[in-house]
Every structure is written in structure tokens, then in C-alpha cells.
Motif scaffolding. Structure first.
Motif, PDB file in Angstrom:
ATOM      1  N   PHE A  53      31.158  45.444  42.604  1.00  0.00           N
ATOM      2  CA  PHE A  53      30.161  46.879  42.875  1.00  0.00           C
ATOM      3  C   PHE A  53      31.604  47.286  42.763  1.00  0.00           C
ATOM      4  CE2 PHE A  53      26.081  45.375  41.863  1.00  0.00           C
ATOM      5  CZ  PHE A  53      25.716  46.701  41.052  1.00  0.00           C
ATOM      6  N   CYS A  54      32.229  46.989  43.587  1.00  0.00           N
ATOM      7  CA  CYS A  54      33.639  47.489  44.561  1.00  0.00           C
ATOM      8  C   CYS A  54      34.416  47.753  43.347  1.00  0.00           C
ATOM      9  CB  CYS A  54      34.158  46.368  45.256  1.00  0.00           C
ATOM     10  SG  CYS A  54      34.359  45.236  44.930  1.00  0.00           S
ATOM     11  N   HIS A  55      34.244  46.878  42.556  1.00  0.00           N
ATOM     12  CA  HIS A  55      34.868  46.645  41.110  1.00  0.00           C
ATOM     13  C   HIS A  55      34.706  48.508  40.680  1.00  0.00           C
ATOM     14  CE1 HIS A  55      36.629  42.285  39.926  1.00  0.00           C
ATOM     15  NE2 HIS A  55      36.621  42.904  41.511  1.00  0.00           N
ATOM     16  N   ASN A  56      33.853  48.529  40.439  1.00  0.00           N
ATOM     17  CA  ASN A  56      32.986  49.828  39.844  1.00  0.00           C
ATOM     18  C   ASN A  56      33.606  51.119  40.511  1.00  0.00           C
ATOM     19  OD1 ASN A  56      32.048  48.848  37.456  1.00  0.00           O
ATOM     20  ND2 ASN A  56      30.404  50.200  37.820  1.00  0.00           N
ATOM     21  N   GLY A  57      33.713  50.891  41.466  1.00  0.00           N
ATOM     22  CA  GLY A  57      33.851  52.495  42.239  1.00  0.00           C
ATOM     23  C   GLY A  57      35.674  52.265  42.507  1.00  0.00           C
ATOM     24  N   CYS A  58      36.033  51.261  42.108  1.00  0.00           N
ATOM     25  CA  CYS A  58      37.258  51.505  41.771  1.00  0.00           C
ATOM     26  C   CYS A  58      37.646  52.169  40.648  1.00  0.00           C
ATOM     27  CB  CYS A  58      38.140  50.668  42.582  1.00  0.00           C
ATOM     28  SG  CYS A  58      40.493  50.260  42.446  1.00  0.00           S
ATOM     29  N   PRO A  59      38.609  53.499  40.397  1.00  0.00           N
ATOM     30  CA  PRO A  59      39.377  53.982  39.386  1.00  0.00           C
ATOM     31  C   PRO A  59      40.380  52.845  38.819  1.00  0.00           C
ATOM     32  CG  PRO A  59      38.812  55.272  40.886  1.00  0.00           C
ATOM     33  CD  PRO A  59      38.572  54.434  41.985  1.00  0.00           C
ATOM     34  N   VAL A  60      41.263  52.088  39.093  1.00  0.00           N
ATOM     35  CA  VAL A  60      41.907  51.561  39.030  1.00  0.00           C
ATOM     36  C   VAL A  60      41.548  49.977  38.375  1.00  0.00           C
ATOM     37  CG1 VAL A  60      44.852  52.740  39.874  1.00  0.00           C
ATOM     38  CG2 VAL A  60      43.473  51.207  41.386  1.00  0.00           C
ATOM     39  N   GLY A  61      40.512  50.160  38.983  1.00  0.00           N
ATOM     40  CA  GLY A  61      39.736  48.643  38.783  1.00  0.00           C
ATOM     41  C   GLY A  61      40.663  47.691  39.911  1.00  0.00           C
ATOM     42  N   ASN A  62      40.618  47.463  41.197  1.00  0.00           N
ATOM     43  CA  ASN A  62      41.639  46.310  41.507  1.00  0.00           C
ATOM     44  C   ASN A  62      40.547  45.051  41.768  1.00  0.00           C
ATOM     45  OD1 ASN A  62      44.361  47.791  42.332  1.00  0.00           O
ATOM     46  ND2 ASN A  62      43.059  48.898  44.280  1.00  0.00           N
ATOM     47  N   LEU A  63      40.960  43.875  41.415  1.00  0.00           N
ATOM     48  CA  LEU A  63      40.013  42.831  41.958  1.00  0.00           C
ATOM     49  C   LEU A  63      39.848  42.452  43.135  1.00  0.00           C
ATOM     50  CD1 LEU A  63      42.784  41.381  38.885  1.00  0.00           C
ATOM     51  CD2 LEU A  63      40.247  42.404  39.069  1.00  0.00           C
ATOM     52  N   ILE A  64      39.384  43.598  44.032  1.00  0.00           N
ATOM     53  CA  ILE A  64      39.252  42.766  45.316  1.00  0.00           C
ATOM     54  C   ILE A  64      38.587  41.665  46.062  1.00  0.00           C
ATOM     55  CG2 ILE A  64      37.451  44.312  47.230  1.00  0.00           C
ATOM     56  CD1 ILE A  64      37.878  47.105  45.447  1.00  0.00           C
ATOM     57  N   PRO A  65      37.183  41.339  45.311  1.00  0.00           N
ATOM     58  CA  PRO A  65      37.527  39.918  46.155  1.00  0.00           C
ATOM     59  C   PRO A  65      38.400  39.260  45.919  1.00  0.00           C
ATOM     60  CG  PRO A  65      35.937  40.313  44.195  1.00  0.00           C
ATOM     61  CD  PRO A  65      36.371  41.957  44.139  1.00  0.00           C
ATOM     62  N   ASP A  66      39.356  38.973  45.183  1.00  0.00           N
ATOM     63  CA  ASP A  66      40.219  38.497  44.814  1.00  0.00           C
ATOM     64  C   ASP A  66      41.232  38.880  46.072  1.00  0.00           C
ATOM     65  OD1 ASP A  66      38.919  39.083  42.042  1.00  0.00           O
ATOM     66  OD2 ASP A  66      39.630  36.770  41.567  1.00  0.00           O
ATOM     67  N   PHE A  67      41.511  39.602  46.294  1.00  0.00           N
ATOM     68  CA  PHE A  67      42.785  39.350  46.901  1.00  0.00           C
ATOM     69  C   PHE A  67      41.807  39.232  48.574  1.00  0.00           C
ATOM     70  CE2 PHE A  67      42.326  45.088  46.337  1.00  0.00           C
ATOM     71  CZ  PHE A  67      41.889  45.236  47.798  1.00  0.00           C
ATOM     72  N   ASN A  68      41.059  39.581  48.882  1.00  0.00           N
ATOM     73  CA  ASN A  68      39.820  39.368  50.161  1.00  0.00           C
ATOM     74  C   ASN A  68      40.080  38.158  50.563  1.00  0.00           C
ATOM     75  OD1 ASN A  68      39.299  42.072  50.735  1.00  0.00           O
ATOM     76  ND2 ASN A  68      37.561  42.159  49.550  1.00  0.00           N
TER      77      ASN A  68
END
Ligand SMILES: Cc1cc2nc3c(=O)[nH]c(=O)nc-3n(C[C@H](O)[C@H](O)[C@H](O)COP(=O)(O)OP(=O)(O)OC[C@H]3O[C@@H](n4cnc5c(N)ncnc54)[C@H](O)[C@@H]3O)c2cc1C
Ligand code: SF4
Length: 475
Positions: A53-68
């Protein structure tokens, strides 16, 4: 997923900050970086959700789980490549974004969210330290020219992307240096200006040209830009502040927040500021409870104000989510910023009725009144009445108006171009195409969407650039 049990083993921890007594004596940033082990533990908390759901929250669509995950594995270059695929300027958002991604993090349902914003900052700062962030030199030129008006995050993101696509980009900025509100507006203690300079240098080395002291519609003609460019991006921001036209508005000591903040940015950069607004030994009242107001609080405390008070017309928001603001929506809860931690009296449901001056035309007090709000059934403030008998005067020698921004400046550029505006007075450009009613003129950022956030400006700059590229390339 870095560590399957990470979210069970580690709790959310933010990096340490310099103590308030120390940081109030300078304008430097004060949030330290994590030590490597803590950074890894924080990245390990990410659950690599099936539906992130973090993807949805991020306006630029950062690939958050991948960089984590990459950070957890200490695969620093991979983390940087993942992050820079979606965000041109993570060093800005990693410092000053309100992190809507964290509000929608799945862990946030029953635990504190992953520290996504801090991890983002670490990814990019490690990348700079290790020399991964280098100007891209292999750009193949298309022969098309694009003018970008305004050098805030929207204009910079559009310029960077259009330059990568091979177009020759010139950015016009009316101020003496590029950066928009990143440069003049946002205080140095939130974003030191060498961070902006570092990115601008890379963009210049990649081929973007910046022309400063160049106000389109004033000393640069819009017609010349139209004649000499294949496309134009308007990214001039939302710069007209909301005023408070009550008796005494003209007194010395009543000023717009942006004038106060910009002067301090200039002082820190050793540039001359005119008509200086100084909070030293004054009772300061900041009218407006948002981020701009909070920046005035932090700056006034650094000036050495006698007292700092922040007023908000609306009632105090709840401390945590209510049933009417469920996860994963962005919750309108009480926000205590680092500037508030440094000291300020915060008052809600207060209206300012009059600025009171002395015989020399200087502000000496405010007349204020408490308000009682009627709420809608879902808890939103609807109507207010003044509370009888609550009217009073409070001492104040500097009142800073921080009540938001109405729309972009219409005089100059917009009126010369005759571009269509929406009902709020912003430049009208379709959200999907970013195209205005004028052939080859596009718009992005606060100038199009109204006062917003750095991350939205970057998102719009990138999307607008894609549409301009389609327009220029024909597909
Ligand atoms: C005090 C303050 C603090 C903020 N803090 C935060 C924060 O912590 N986090 C966050 O996410 N957001 C914050 N914001 C909001 C954020 O800064 C803006 O949403 C964002 O900068 C908008 O980017 P932009 O590029 O659209 O416009 P801007 O950053 O406003 O840049 C527009 C630029 O265009 C230039 N320009 C305008 N007209 C012309 C012309 N005719 N010719 C040439 N140049 C022109 C202006 O001089 C300016 O430099 C803050 C805003 C303010 C005012
Ligand atoms: S929602 Fe939170 S836990 Fe899930 S992938 Fe995104 S950052 Fe990780």
C-alpha cells in the motif's frame, strides 16, 4: 524481503537529532544519519507486502519494498538504482516529505510504520558518498528545444527528464538562484542549500541551462519563448499568499511569512536582504497552523524571539486516527514538527480581529477572539461562532501571515500569454496530458494543481515531461 521476522524483532526508530539548545544557535540541519546496523534493522521491518500500500501513498510511485530489501542486503548501488528510477530528487523528499507512504504502510495497521522517508534519505546520501551519482553523459540530442519557466521541484524534474529524453532544455528563473521554494522558502535547518546546489551542478553537467534573474512576462518575453522553442513548461508555483485584511494590516510588523522566510534563506547564503524582518526580542505571532507557519516558528526561535505563538482558526485535530480517517488514508491528525518541539505556544480555534499599533505605526498588539466550532457527523469542522466575552488583546510586535497560497501570480507571464485558468485561478491543464489551451504550452506543479508538496511537484514535473516528449516525438 530482507528479513522475514524483522518487523517482529525491531521497532520503529528514528535517527537522533541534535539537542534543541544546540540547534537553536544555527541554521544547519540537525537530524543525524543512522549507524549502519540501525539502518539495516529499520529496512528489515519492511514486510514486502503482496499488495504494498506504500506504493499507493507515494505520488512518485517509489518502489519502496524493493529498496528496503536492497538496503537490508547492503546492496547500496542496487538500492540507488531502484530509487532513482522513480524519483529525480530523493535527497529533497528524504528530508522534507510528510511521507504519505508511511501513512499507508501496512505495518501501520497495528505497529508504527516503516521509516520509509529516512531510509530514502540514506539510500541517496550513501549513493553520493560512494560516488554512484554521476552526471549522465550519453544523451543523444533530438534537436528540439524546450523552455521551462520556474526552477522549483516541478520545473527541475521536468527539465531533468526532458534533458534525458534528448531535448535541449533552458530553465528560466526570476530569482537570483534556481530551486524555487527549495531555495527560498523552506528553511536551511530543514534543507541545507548545498543539497540543492549539489543536484543543480549535476543537471548543468548533464546539459540543462539555467537562466536566473529572468522573469518571463517581465524581462523575458513569452512571445520570444514561443518563437524559439518547440515546447514550454509553465512551473511558476503558487505564489500569491492569502491575506488577512483586518484593521491595522498596514502597520510595520505585519508581514507575509514568505517574506520573512526568504530573507532568512538569503542571510544564511550571505546575500543581502532588503526591508529586514527580524524576530529578535519580539513577541511573535504566526497566524496559520500549517507547515509554512511551523517554519516561521523555527526561524523566530533561532532569531531569539521573546515569545512565539502560533494560531490556527480550525479546532485542534485529534491525536490519532478516528473511525472517519481509517488506514490507509492520509490522516488529518495533530502534527508536531521539530520546530514545535523547539518551543511555541500553539492555540487552536482562534481568530485575529485587529492589528493594534502604537503612535509610530508599529504593531504592538493583536485583538483576538476564541471560536466555537460545530462539527459535521464525521467530525469535520463546519461552522464557527465567536465565544462571547473571549475577546482580548495580546502583545505582539511581529505578526507573520502563513495562511496558505491562493494561486499563481496572474500579472506578467499568465496575462501576457492569456492562458486559461481553472475556477481556483490556477493554470488549467488536463491532469493526464498537462497541456494548456495554448498549443505547445504545458504546465505542472503548484502552478497547475495549487499549493501542494515537493513530492507532488516532482511527480507532476516527471509526468508532464513524458507528455511533452510524446508531443515532440509524436509517440
Ligand atoms: C515555507 C514553505 C515550506 C514548505 N515546506 C514543505 C515541506 O516541508 N515539504 C513539502 O513537501 N512541501 C513543502 N512546501 C510546499 C512545496 O515547497 C511546494 O509545493 C513546491 O515547492 C512546489 O513546487 P513548484 O516547482 O511547483 O513551485 P515553486 O517551488 O514555488 O517554484 C516556482 C518557481 O517559479 C519561479 N517563477 C514564477 N514565475 C516566474 C516567471 N514568470 N518567470 C520565471 N520564474 C518564475 C518562482 O520564482 C519559483 O522559483 C512548503 C512551502 C512553503 C511556502
Ligand atoms: S506497506 Fe510498509 S511493510 Fe508493506 S511493503 Fe510497503 S513499506 Fe514494506
Amino acid at each position: 524481503m530482507g528479513k522475514p521476522t524483522g518487523f517482529l524483532e525491531f521497532t520503529r526508530e528514528l535517527p537522533k537529532k541534535r539537542p534543541v539548545e544546540e540547534r537553536l544557535h544555527d541554521y544547519d540541519e540537525f537530524v543525524h544519519l543512522y549507524e549502519e546496523e540501525r539502518l539495516n534493522n529499520q529496512a528489515a521491518r519492511c514486510m514486502d507486502c503482496g499488495i504494498p500500500f506504500c506504493h499507493n501513498g507515494c505520488p512518485v510511485g517509489n518502489l519502496i519494498p524493493d529498496f528496503n530489501d536492497a538496503i537490508y542486503r547492503k546492496s547500496w548501488k542496487e538500492a540507488y538504482e531502484i530509487l532513482s528510477a522513480t524519483n529525480n530528487f530523493p535527497e529533497f523528499t528524504g528530508r522534507i516529505c510528510p511521507a504519505p507512504c508511511e501513512s499507508s504502510c501496512v505495518l501501520g495497521i497495528n505497529q508504527p510504520a516503516v521509516t520509509i522517508e529516512e531510509i530514502e534519505k540514506h539510500v541517496i546520501e550513501i549513493a553520493f558518498q560512494k560516488g554512484y551519482v554521476q552526471p549522465f553523459k550519453g544523451i543523444v540530442r533530438t534537436g528540439k528545444k524546450v523552455a521551462v519557466v520556474g526552477s522549483g521541484p516541478a520545473g527541475l524534474a521536468a527539465a531533468a527528464q526532458l534533458n534525458y529524453a534528448g531535448h535541449t532544455v533552458t530553465v528560466y528563473e526570476r530569482d537570483d538562484s534556481p530551486g524555487g521554494l527549495l531555495r527560498y522558502g523552506i528553511p536551511d535547518f530543514k534543507l541545507e542549500k548545498w543539497v540543492v546546489e549539489r543536484r543543480l551542478k549535476i543537471m548543468e553537467e548533464e546539459g540543462v541551462t539555467f537562466k536566473c534573474n529572468a522573469e518571463v512576462g517581465v524581462n523575458i518575453s513569452m512571445n520570444d519563448l514561443l518563437r524559439n522553442n518547440h515546447a514550454i513548461v509553465l512551473a511558476g508555483g503558487s505564489t500569491i499568499p492569502r491575506d488577512l485584511k483586518i484593521p491595522g494590516r498596514d502597520l510595520n510588523g505585519v508581514a507575509f511569512a514568505m517574506d520573512f522566510l526568504k530573507q532568512q534563506n538569503k542571510r544564511v547564503s550571505n546575500k543581502p536582504a532588503i526591508n529586514e524582518l527580524i524576530a529578535t526580542e519580539k513577541n511573535v505571532v504566526v497566524i496559520g497552523g500549517g507547515d509554512t507557519g511551523s517554519d516561521c516558528v523555527g526561524t523566530s526561535n533561532r532569531h531569539g524571539a521573546n515569545s512565539v505563538t502560533q494560531f490556527e482558526l480550525m479546532p485542534m485535530p485529534p491525536a490519532s486516527r478516528t473511525p472517519f480517517m481509517p488506514w490507509p488514508t492520509y490522516p488529518m491528525v495533530l502534527k508536531t514538527t521539530s520546530s514545535h518541539e523547539e518551543g511555541a505556544a500553539r492555540q487552536w480555534a482562534v481568530s485575529t480581529k485587529e492589528f493594534i499599533g502604537d503612535e509610530n505605526g508599529n504593531l504592538k498588539a493583536l485583538k483576538i477572539v476564541d471560536l466555537e466550532w460545530k462539527l459535521t457527523p464525521d467530525g469535520r469542522p463546519a461552522q464557527f461562532v465567536e465565544i462571547a466575552g473571549s475577546e482580548r488583546e495580546i502583545p505582539c510586535e511581529l505578526a507573520l501571515l502563513a495562511m496558505g497560497f491562493l494561486h499563481p501570480q496572474h500579472a506578467g507571464l499568465i496575462s501576457e500569454l492569456g492562458v486559461e485558468l481553472d475556477e481556483r485561478g490556477n493554470v488549467k491543464a488536463n491532469e493526464k496530458m498537462y497541456q494548456t489551451n495554448i498549443q505547445k504550452v504545458f504546465s505542472a506543479g503548484d502552478m497547475r494543481r495549487g499549493q501542494s508538496l515537493v513530492v507532488w511537484a516532482i511527480a507532476e514535473g516527471r509526468e508532464c515531461a513524458a507528455k511533452v516528449d510524446e508531443f515532440l516525438a509524436g509517440s
